[in-house]
Design a protein around this motif. Structure first.
Motif, PDB file in Angstrom:
ATOM      1  N   ILE A 112       0.845  -1.202   0.000  1.00  0.00           N
ATOM      2  CA  ILE A 112       0.000   0.000   0.000  1.00  0.00           C
ATOM      3  C   ILE A 112       0.873   1.241   0.000  1.00  0.00           C
ATOM      4  N   GLU A 113       1.906   1.229   0.830  1.00  0.00           N
ATOM      5  CA  GLU A 113       2.817   2.378   0.914  1.00  0.00           C
ATOM      6  C   GLU A 113       3.510   2.625  -0.420  1.00  0.00           C
ATOM      7  N   GLY A 114       3.971   1.553  -1.070  1.00  0.00           N
ATOM      8  CA  GLY A 114       4.630   1.699  -2.365  1.00  0.00           C
ATOM      9  C   GLY A 114       3.704   2.277  -3.423  1.00  0.00           C
ATOM     10  N   ILE A 115       2.473   1.803  -3.455  1.00  0.00           N
ATOM     11  CA  ILE A 115       1.501   2.320  -4.420  1.00  0.00           C
ATOM     12  C   ILE A 115       1.215   3.791  -4.141  1.00  0.00           C
ATOM     13  N   GLN A 116       1.036   4.143  -2.866  1.00  0.00           N
ATOM     14  CA  GLN A 116       0.742   5.535  -2.525  1.00  0.00           C
ATOM     15  C   GLN A 116       1.896   6.459  -2.887  1.00  0.00           C
ATOM     16  N   LYS A 117       3.127   6.000  -2.699  1.00  0.00           N
ATOM     17  CA  LYS A 117       4.283   6.818  -3.087  1.00  0.00           C
ATOM     18  C   LYS A 117       4.327   7.001  -4.600  1.00  0.00           C
ATOM     19  N   PHE A 118       4.088   5.921  -5.340  1.00  0.00           N
ATOM     20  CA  PHE A 118       4.099   5.993  -6.799  1.00  0.00           C
ATOM     21  C   PHE A 118       2.982   6.900  -7.294  1.00  0.00           C
ATOM     22  N   GLN A 119       1.813   6.802  -6.677  1.00  0.00           N
ATOM     23  CA  GLN A 119       0.647   7.567  -7.126  1.00  0.00           C
ATOM     24  C   GLN A 119       0.821   9.073  -6.907  1.00  0.00           C
ATOM     25  N   THR A 120       1.733   9.483  -6.033  1.00  0.00           N
ATOM     26  CA  THR A 120       1.937  10.924  -5.833  1.00  0.00           C
ATOM     27  C   THR A 120       2.561  11.575  -7.056  1.00  0.00           C
ATOM     28  N   HIS A 121       3.258  10.789  -7.881  1.00  0.00           N
ATOM     29  CA  HIS A 121       3.913  11.338  -9.069  1.00  0.00           C
ATOM     30  C   HIS A 121       3.253  10.891 -10.369  1.00  0.00           C
ATOM     31  N   ASN A 122       2.749   9.668 -10.417  1.00  0.00           N
ATOM     32  CA  ASN A 122       2.168   9.107 -11.645  1.00  0.00           C
ATOM     33  C   ASN A 122       0.870   8.399 -11.297  1.00  0.00           C
ATOM     34  N   TYR A 123      -0.255   8.993 -11.659  1.00  0.00           N
ATOM     35  CA  TYR A 123      -1.538   8.374 -11.338  1.00  0.00           C
ATOM     36  C   TYR A 123      -1.829   7.231 -12.296  1.00  0.00           C
TER      37      TYR A 123
END
Length: 145
Positions: A112-123
């Motif tokens: 979940i943390e990895g997805i949330q970090k990625f989603q901050t830059h690339n949705y």
């Protein structure tokens, strides 16, 4: 893991807990990230030194009653032997069938943390859907815990 910064404590608190650390956890229920403050710092625990503990989450599994029945069926009027047999059987069953709830929880939180970090830059809508599914799995794991 980061050192606890001055904005989260005062000098007296820092003197009492010089090894204090803080960790930001992934968001699961709201748009705020929870914080965990560890006053002793990070210490790795050796699972071999831990005493046996009954996990209430085992009661949710349909095969758990079989483990109990099989362990106590041949007790031969020796309570200590039956407890030893049950402990051995349930630890094996936990590793092979049930799995480690705490490990599963850490794994889900990390994803979940990895997805949330990625989603901050690339949705990505697919990642958004995956995150929602992982949060449901995480909440289910919390219920078991």
């Amino acid at each position: 893991m980061e050192r606890l910064d001055r904005t989260m404590s005062n000098d007296k608190w820092r003197a009492l807990f010089p090894e204090g650390t803080v960790r930001t956890l992934p968001r699961t229920y709201s748009d705020h990230s929870p914080l965990v403050v560890l006053t002793q710092g990070m210490h790795s625990s050796n699972p071999k030194n831990r005493p046996f503990r009954f996990e209430a989450a085992w009661l949710c599994h349909p095969n758990f009653s079989d483990v109990v029945l099989n362990s106590w069926a041949n007790m031969n009027f020796s309570l200590m032997e039956a407890i030893k047999e049950f402990t051995s059987n349930v630890q094996t069953w936990n590793k092979e069938v049930f799995g480690n709830v705490y490990r599963r929880k850490r794994f889900l939180l990390a994803r979940i943390e990895g997805i949330q970090k990625f989603q901050t830059h690339n949705y990505s809508h697919n990642l958004f859907l995956l995150e929602q599914d992982l949060i449901k799995q995480y909440n289910s794991t919390l219920f078991q815990e």
